[in-house]
Motif scaffolding. Sequence first.
Motif, PDB file in Angstrom:
ATOM      1  N   PHE A 108      -4.051  -2.135   5.238  1.00 43.46           N
ATOM      2  CA  PHE A 108      -3.722  -2.153   3.811  1.00 43.46           C
ATOM      3  C   PHE A 108      -4.874  -1.531   3.040  1.00 43.46           C
ATOM      4  O   PHE A 108      -5.891  -1.126   3.620  1.00 43.46           O
ATOM      5  CB  PHE A 108      -3.386  -3.564   3.324  1.00 43.46           C
ATOM      6  CG  PHE A 108      -4.434  -4.617   3.556  1.00 43.46           C
ATOM      7  CD1 PHE A 108      -5.228  -5.093   2.524  1.00 43.46           C
ATOM      8  CD2 PHE A 108      -4.611  -5.172   4.831  1.00 43.46           C
ATOM      9  CE1 PHE A 108      -6.166  -6.081   2.738  1.00 43.46           C
ATOM     10  CE2 PHE A 108      -5.553  -6.173   5.054  1.00 43.46           C
ATOM     11  CZ  PHE A 108      -6.346  -6.621   4.006  1.00 43.46           C
TER      12      PHE A 108
ATOM     13  N   HIS B  69       0.827  -1.210   0.000  1.00 48.62           N
ATOM     14  CA  HIS B  69       0.000   0.000   0.000  1.00 48.62           C
ATOM     15  C   HIS B  69       0.860   1.258   0.000  1.00 48.62           C
ATOM     16  O   HIS B  69       0.468   2.287  -0.557  1.00 48.62           O
ATOM     17  CB  HIS B  69      -0.968   0.000   1.184  1.00 48.62           C
ATOM     18  CG  HIS B  69      -0.347  -0.263   2.521  1.00 48.62           C
ATOM     19  ND1 HIS B  69       0.214  -1.484   2.871  1.00 48.62           N
ATOM     20  CD2 HIS B  69      -0.209   0.536   3.627  1.00 48.62           C
ATOM     21  CE1 HIS B  69       0.662  -1.423   4.110  1.00 48.62           C
ATOM     22  NE2 HIS B  69       0.422  -0.208   4.600  1.00 48.62           N
TER      23      HIS B  69
ATOM     24  N   GLY C 167      -1.218  -6.159   3.008  1.00 45.87           N
ATOM     25  CA  GLY C 167      -0.294  -5.200   2.434  1.00 45.87           C
ATOM     26  C   GLY C 167       1.143  -5.596   2.725  1.00 45.87           C
ATOM     27  O   GLY C 167       1.448  -6.767   2.962  1.00 45.87           O
TER      28      GLY C 167
END
Length: 475
Positions: free
Chosen positions: A403, A79, A384
């Motif tokens: 995320f 992310h 993430g």
Amino acid sequence: MRQHKGAPMLSIQGPPVSTCQGISRRELLRAGGLGLLGLSLPDLLRSQAQANPGNKTHSATFGKAKSCLIVFLNGGASHHDTFDMKPDAPVEIRGEFKPIASNVPGIQMCEHLPHLARHADKFTVVRSLSHQDTNHPSGVYWMVTGHPYHKGIGSGLSENISREDHPHIGSALTAVEGKRDKAVPPFVTVPDYIAVNGPVRAGQHGGFLGGKFDPMVPHGNPNNPDFQPWDLGLVPSVSADRLRDRRALLSTVNRQLRQMEHVTAGRTLDSFYDKAFGVLASGVTQRAFDIQSEPERMRERYGRNLFGQSILLGRRLVEAGVRLVHVNWIRILEQGWDTHNDNFNALKNKLLPPTDQAFAALLEDMSASGLLKETLVILMGEFGRSPQITASNAGREHWPHVFTILLAGAGIPGGRLYGSSDKHGAYPLDHRITPSELAATIFHALGVDSASQVTTMFERPWQICDGKPVLELWG
């Protein structure tokens, strides 16, 4: 990872009933040519579960979507390096990439996502997904079923799919809705299941609801010139005449079976296969899988690679009326999103360009045709990546604590940020969303109460979701 072509096949349940000649029912069915069709489609269509929505009053957003298209970035996308960048953080957190402005003021994304930056007005960026599972298989399980892995978070047993698993959201949806008269399957996974070195990972089929609710899985690479879905007998070259011949053969076999045995399964197989033949003979599903009929210019827009053509195929299936389409990023010839090593080169050169191209083309086409208004589109993965970059190999590690996913369509407003992470992208700052809440939101959008109950293959009642839909996502 190699592409898996040995997904669990449906078996005929119950004891092996034999004829007076000693031939088992299973052998007779095989001899009758049922393997030409595959057993999972008719079993899928043999739905008995019914919804139990009660008398609740739902919001105006309930049932806004006719279909749902999930695009799953297997491996876990960073992310920090895509949609939740931290340009003011220390370099060991912010990384090498720079943010660029989108077509919506206040929304920025990675410089290597220029196409999506031009379509930010079409999706909501949700920056506050969160769970606690750092393991790939059980993380996938949680995200696609809405339930933590039943044998424990992080369990290595989640490497193998099982009938003890919770069902995929698409399978639960199919069970709730019961029989449908549409000439298409209700749930399709494209191009294949997620698998590593052979075993199919848990949570991707009907689980304890039974094989009747497994997805249709075409297998193969839709970018290949000779692509033909082989699961369930969906080969475009099978003519209507040949299907009628197979229907006649099946009818003969079933009549013989009923004369030789008195089990319930033997008396009911024909009706479900009759409907399976109806799906095949209608031609709707076959035409949807005929990706070669797309103009070459259109295929180039999505990217002439496995992922791009899988996205295009997913769009075609939604257009055909499939209720839930799940598109996996399959790690065969393509780099996976599990970027423990050389994160930035992998993202820049192998991961972000095809994703940017294909997903932007999908949003643009669905918006132009009006299909986006009635389709919930989701871009997500199992988790993430870590805020801290590993200095020794320039990688990022697994990070489920916060995320980002993208949501578009079905009335969800575009050009919007929902939720946020802290200054280092390590934990949710506000509006945390769990996998069960995401699953409930998907059910809500499709017009299914998340408190609905169905009956498992073990004859036990089961509530499909314990989360509540996040209605704030509709603004």
